[in-house]
Structures are given as structure tokens and as C-alpha cells.
Enzyme design. Structure first.
Site, PDB file in Angstrom:
ATOM      1  N   TYR A 154      45.645   6.200  -1.511  1.00 22.37           N
ATOM      2  CA  TYR A 154      44.759   6.212  -2.679  1.00 22.37           C
ATOM      3  C   TYR A 154      45.540   6.575  -3.938  1.00 22.37           C
ATOM      4  CZ  TYR A 154      40.855   7.665  -5.692  1.00 22.37           C
ATOM      5  OH  TYR A 154      39.976   7.813  -6.734  1.00 22.37           O
ATOM      6  N   THR A 189      29.638  12.421  -6.779  1.00 20.41           N
ATOM      7  CA  THR A 189      29.046  11.125  -6.458  1.00 20.41           C
ATOM      8  C   THR A 189      28.669  11.129  -4.984  1.00 20.41           C
ATOM      9  OG1 THR A 189      31.139  10.099  -5.793  1.00 20.41           O
ATOM     10  CG2 THR A 189      30.575  10.025  -8.150  1.00 20.41           C
ATOM     11  N   MET A 191      30.184   9.660  -2.742  1.00 24.92           N
ATOM     12  CA  MET A 191      31.435   9.741  -1.994  1.00 24.92           C
ATOM     13  C   MET A 191      31.892  11.194  -1.808  1.00 24.92           C
ATOM     14  SD  MET A 191      34.982   7.670  -2.783  1.00 24.92           S
ATOM     15  CE  MET A 191      34.119   6.098  -2.825  1.00 24.92           C
ATOM     16  N   ARG A 195      31.027  17.523  -0.163  1.00 26.00           N
ATOM     17  CA  ARG A 195      31.756  18.661  -0.706  1.00 26.00           C
ATOM     18  C   ARG A 195      30.937  19.414  -1.751  1.00 26.00           C
ATOM     19  NH1 ARG A 195      36.640  20.976  -1.342  1.00 26.00           N
ATOM     20  NH2 ARG A 195      37.195  21.811  -3.383  1.00 26.00           N
TER      21      ARG A 195
END
Length: 262
Positions: A154, A189, A191, A195
Site C-alpha cells: 500500500y 471510514t 475501512m 479501529r
């Protein structure tokens, strides 16, 4: 505003679509949006909401890892709206794997979606954007400038994206096309929901950020909309980091510990 937004079914892409429409309304203009994502159900839901508020919306459910898809998106946009003012290349994926474990297929997939798709979309949209004096805004990441284990593929793909857009800015600037990057820091978000919905982990993230915040998709959308607008006519080749100064803190913390965490 005639715009393409990839990764539009959620998160930053969804917030950007709403921001573009709101800004157009505030100026008494119409918004014509081509929304792109793999999630067709999400696209249909957002499209219905925006159309109910007066936007003109088309959707395209496609996989940007397929090199044929970017041209198809541009062709559909030209057929629907007759031109293009802004291209927001936001779609991206994250593979969590240490470099000793990442596979060639994972690495290639990261590059194809996070980096190559922006190039292919830009190539296909070049003539339309040159005609309108339009803008490309790609969504990067602070991981593109900071190693982020275990996100090696990434980070590499976002670093390549930042350089790609800088290159586009000098090659296509003379054609009247501005090309910039918005690089988000910690942003809540879908994604990252696992967390940041955890109070302990969210508090830790806030304490590590000099602004004591976790970003929202709307913060990134505001930066994207500005760079896509005519108000940013003299901004080209910029990587705008939107992270509450987190990147600066990372640089300090690497040498001195974390002086902001109290």
C-alpha cells in the site's frame, strides 16, 4: 460541475460526491456526477439520494484493476454529460502483509488500483479535461511518504501515485489540466471503523495527533473539492496532506519519541 468520482459508494468518495453537489448548489449551478465503485448497491443508494436533491447522476459499477475499465468510464461520462470538469481518482485497496509475506499478486493488485488506474483514467480523460481546463485530484495517503508496516504494498503504491501525479502536472499543465493529490491521515471510514469505533483505540489515535482528532471523510472531501475548483487555478502538482499535523508528529516521534502524547 461535471465530475467523475471513483470509490464513490462509501467513505471519502461518498463525502466528495455530496460536497461537489452542495458546492454546485451554493453557486446556483448543476452537478453532473459519474459515480464509480464495485459496490453497485451503494452507488444506487447514493445516486437516489443525490438525484432527489436535484443532481444529475450516472453510476458505473466496474473493477479498476481491469485496464479496459477506465476508458469505458470516460466514454460513459462523455455520452452522459458531453464533457468533464473534474476527475477524482479515489478508489483504493489495502493489503495488510509484511514485505516478506506479500505475494506478487497482492503487490500487482495494489499498484493496478492505487496507482495505474489514475494514469489510465487520466490518459482517457485528457482531451475532455484539456477542453474544459479541468482538474485531476487523486487520493493518496500519508503512508505514501512514511513507511507503514505491515502496509508495504500500500505504501509503495501510494508513493508511486504521488510521483505519478507530480509527473502528470508538469506534462499536462501546459494543456490546461491541473493534477494534485490529497493525502489523508487517520480518517474514520468503513475501512477503519473497527479501529476507530473502539473507544480505547480511538483515544490513542487522538492523543497521537497534534490536533487531537481523528479525521472524517468530510475533511478530505473539502480539500478535494477545493483542488478541483476554479478557485485553485494556480495550484498544480501539490500533495496536500490532510492529517491534523500527524505526519509532522511521526517525523518527530521517530527521533525523539512522541512528545505530543501526554
Amino acid at each position: 460541475m461535471r465530475a467523475i468520482i471513483t470509490g464513490a459508494a462509501g467513505g471519502i468518495g461518498l463525502a466528495t460526491a455530496k460536497k461537489f453537489h452542495q458546492d454546485a448548489q451554493a453557486k446556483g449551478e448543476s452537478s453532473q456526477l459519474m459515480l464509480v465503485d464495485l459496490n453497485q448497491e451503494g452507488l444506487e443508494k447514493l445516486s437516489a439520494e443525490l438525484q432527489a436533491d436535484g443532481a444529475s447522476v450516472e453510476i458505473f459499477a466496474g473493477d479498476l484493476s481491469d485496464p479496459a475499465v477506465p476508458q469505458q468510464i470516460i466514454d460513459a461520462t462523455k455520452a452522459a454529460f458531453g464533457g468533464l470538469d473534474a476527475l477524482v481518482s479515489n478508489a483504493g485497496i489495502i493489503n495488510r502483509a509484511a514485505l516478506l509475506e506479500v505475494t506478487p499478486e497482492q503487490f500487482d493488485l495494489s499498484l493496478s488500483i492505487n496507482t495505474r488506474a489514475t494514469l489510465l483514467l487520466g490518459q482517457a480523460a485528457h482531451s475532455l479535461l484539456a477542453e474544459s481546463g479541468g482538474a485531476i485530484v487523486a487520493v493518496g495517503s500519508i503512508s505514501g511518504e512514511n513507511p507503514s508496516p505491515p502496509l508495504g504494498a500500500y505504501s509503495a503504491s501510494k508513493a508511486a501515485l504521488i510521483m505519478l501525479v507530480r509527473q502528470m502536472s508538469i506534462e499536462w499543465g501546459p494543456d490546461g489540466i491541473r493534477c494534485n493529490v490529497v493525502s489523508p491521515g487517520s480518517t474514520h471510514t468503513a475501512m477503519t471503523d473497527a479501529r476507530y469505533s473502539n473507544p480505547e483505540l480511538r483515544d490513542e489515535a487522538q492523543q497521537r495527533n497534534p490536533s487531537r482528532m481523528v479525521g472524517l471523510p468530510e475533511h478530505q472531501a473539502a480539500a478535494i473539492a477545493f483542488l478541483a475548483s476554479k478557485e485553485a487555478a494556480y495550484i498544480n502538482g501539490v500533495n496536500l496532506v490532510v492529517d491534523g499535523a500527524m505526519q509532522n508528529n511521526l517525523m518527530v516521534a521517530s527521533a525523539l519519541g512522541d512528545p505530543w502524547k501526554k
